[in-house]
Design an enzyme around this catalytic site. Structure first.
Site, short mmCIF file in Angstrom:
data_model
loop_
_atom_site.label_atom_id
_atom_site.label_comp_id
_atom_site.label_asym_id
_atom_site.label_seq_id
_atom_site.Cartn_x
_atom_site.Cartn_y
_atom_site.Cartn_z
N GLN A 1 -4.23 -1.27 9.72
CA GLN A 1 -4.24 -2.59 9.10
C GLN A 1 -4.86 -3.60 10.07
O GLN A 1 -4.51 -3.66 11.24
CB GLN A 1 -2.80 -3.00 8.72
CG GLN A 1 -2.71 -4.30 7.94
CD GLN A 1 -3.37 -4.24 6.56
OE1 GLN A 1 -3.45 -3.19 5.93
NE2 GLN A 1 -3.86 -5.37 6.09
N LYS B 1 0.85 -1.21 0.00
CA LYS B 1 0.00 0.00 0.00
C LYS B 1 0.88 1.25 0.00
O LYS B 1 0.61 2.21 -0.73
CB LYS B 1 -0.93 -0.03 1.22
CG LYS B 1 -2.02 -1.08 1.12
CD LYS B 1 -2.80 -1.27 2.42
CE LYS B 1 -3.86 -2.36 2.26
NZ LYS B 1 -4.64 -2.59 3.48
N ASP C 1 -10.59 3.29 4.86
CA ASP C 1 -11.12 1.96 4.54
C ASP C 1 -12.64 1.94 4.43
O ASP C 1 -13.20 0.89 4.10
CB ASP C 1 -10.71 0.97 5.64
CG ASP C 1 -9.40 0.27 5.31
OD1 ASP C 1 -9.29 -0.28 4.21
OD2 ASP C 1 -8.50 0.27 6.18
N1 GUN Z 1 -6.91 -6.53 6.34
C1 GUN Z 1 -7.32 -7.25 5.27
N2 GUN Z 1 -7.88 -6.45 4.34
C2 GUN Z 1 -7.83 -5.20 4.84
C3 GUN Z 1 -8.25 -3.94 4.33
O1 GUN Z 1 -8.80 -3.78 3.24
N3 GUN Z 1 -7.98 -2.87 5.13
C4 GUN Z 1 -7.39 -2.99 6.35
N4 GUN Z 1 -7.21 -1.90 7.07
N5 GUN Z 1 -7.02 -4.15 6.85
C5 GUN Z 1 -7.22 -5.24 6.09
#
Ligand code: GUN
Length: 259
Positions: free
Chosen positions: A61, A17, A84
């Site tokens: 995350q 990311k 998110d």
């Molecule tokens: N863990 C797995 N997928 C995601 C996501 O799309 N965002 C976040 N913050 N954590 C995750």
């Protein structure tokens, strides 16, 4: 980007990311806390990012270590910085008919829907089956497909006779985290398959000793479906693309600009 602990998968996703953000010229701020960091420490970091006018989007995350209350942490992120789209307000608006537009949509579900859209499939009136009911994928992707006028069924660990349910699906979204769980024989010929799973499978012939596979038996399913996403390289890059999209939109929102 807030990472708590040292899970290898989470660290990999965060690295990808951040790399994507740098590629398109977004400034990113790295917050890495030890696995034994307290909830108070994490909340203090979020407060600091909430108050920082140079930060438009905050991503924590998931999953978080067991001793931390995920909903308290997600609830602490200012909704205007919810990268998110996981906040109760954004999820609530996603599920409401006639609510306000969410400020951000959950990234993986938004990526799945974009992939489906680009197959040219007309979603309205189609039968969609979502396998999995997580807050991150299953629940919001079901809400998005329903908002697109699909008839949506959500399968989960207590579903009886899942193959019978999946057999009527024009669109299958698999997000249960079980390697190659969905078999080709379950699928209706010509269906569209979106595979959200990323699972390790033993592969002694590989140097690493394992390979990554999805929730769907790709080899078999690719012969039955009209379109299917590979793992890796299918949904994953879309999640990251949607995160960048959300971040830009939140920055625009902060300036009073339309999405
Ligand atoms: N863990 C797995 N997928 C995601 C996501 O799309 N965002 C976040 N913050 N954590 C995750």
């Amino acid at each position: 980007v807030v990472l708590v602990g040292a899970r290898l998968d989470s660290a990999t996703y965060v690295r990808m990311k951040k790399r994507a953000a740098a590629e398109v010229g977004l400034h990113s701020v790295d917050v890495a806390l030890a696995a034994d960091a307290t909830q108070r420490e994490l909340l203090a970091e979020i407060e600091r990012l909430n108050a920082d006018a140079s930060v438009h989007a905050i991503l924590v995350q998931l999953p978080l270590p067991k001793h931390i209350d995920e909903s308290a942490v997600l609830g602490a992120i200012r909704v205007e910085k919810d990268a998110d789209g996981f906040s109760a307000l954004n999820i609530g608006n996603l599920c409401l008919r006639g609510g306000d537009a969410p400020l951000a949509l959950p990234c993986t579900p938004a990526g799945c829907v974009e992939l489906i859209r680009r197959t040219g499939t007309a979603v309205a009136g189609k039968d969609a089956v979502v396998i999995g009911r997580s807050n991150i994928v299953g629940m919001p992707v079901a809400a998005l497909l329903q908002a697109m006028d699909a008839t949506v069924t959500v399968c989960h660990s207590r579903t009886v006779d899942m193959p019978r349910v999946v057999a009527r699906a024009d669109i299958v979204v698999a997000a249960i985290g079980r390697a190659e769980f969905v078999k080709a024989e379950w699928l209706k010929p010509g269906c569209v398959v979106i595979d959200v799973g990323i699972n390790r499978k033993d592969a002694p012939e590989r140097k690493a000793g394992y390979k990554l596979v999805g929730d769907v038996d790709y080899e078999g399913a690719a012969r039955v479906a009209s379109a299917i996403t590979p793992v890796p390289g299918g949904v994953g890059p879309m999640t990251i693309a949607m995160l960048l999209f959300n971040t830009v939109n939140l920055a625009r929102h902060a300036r009073g600009l339309p999405p």
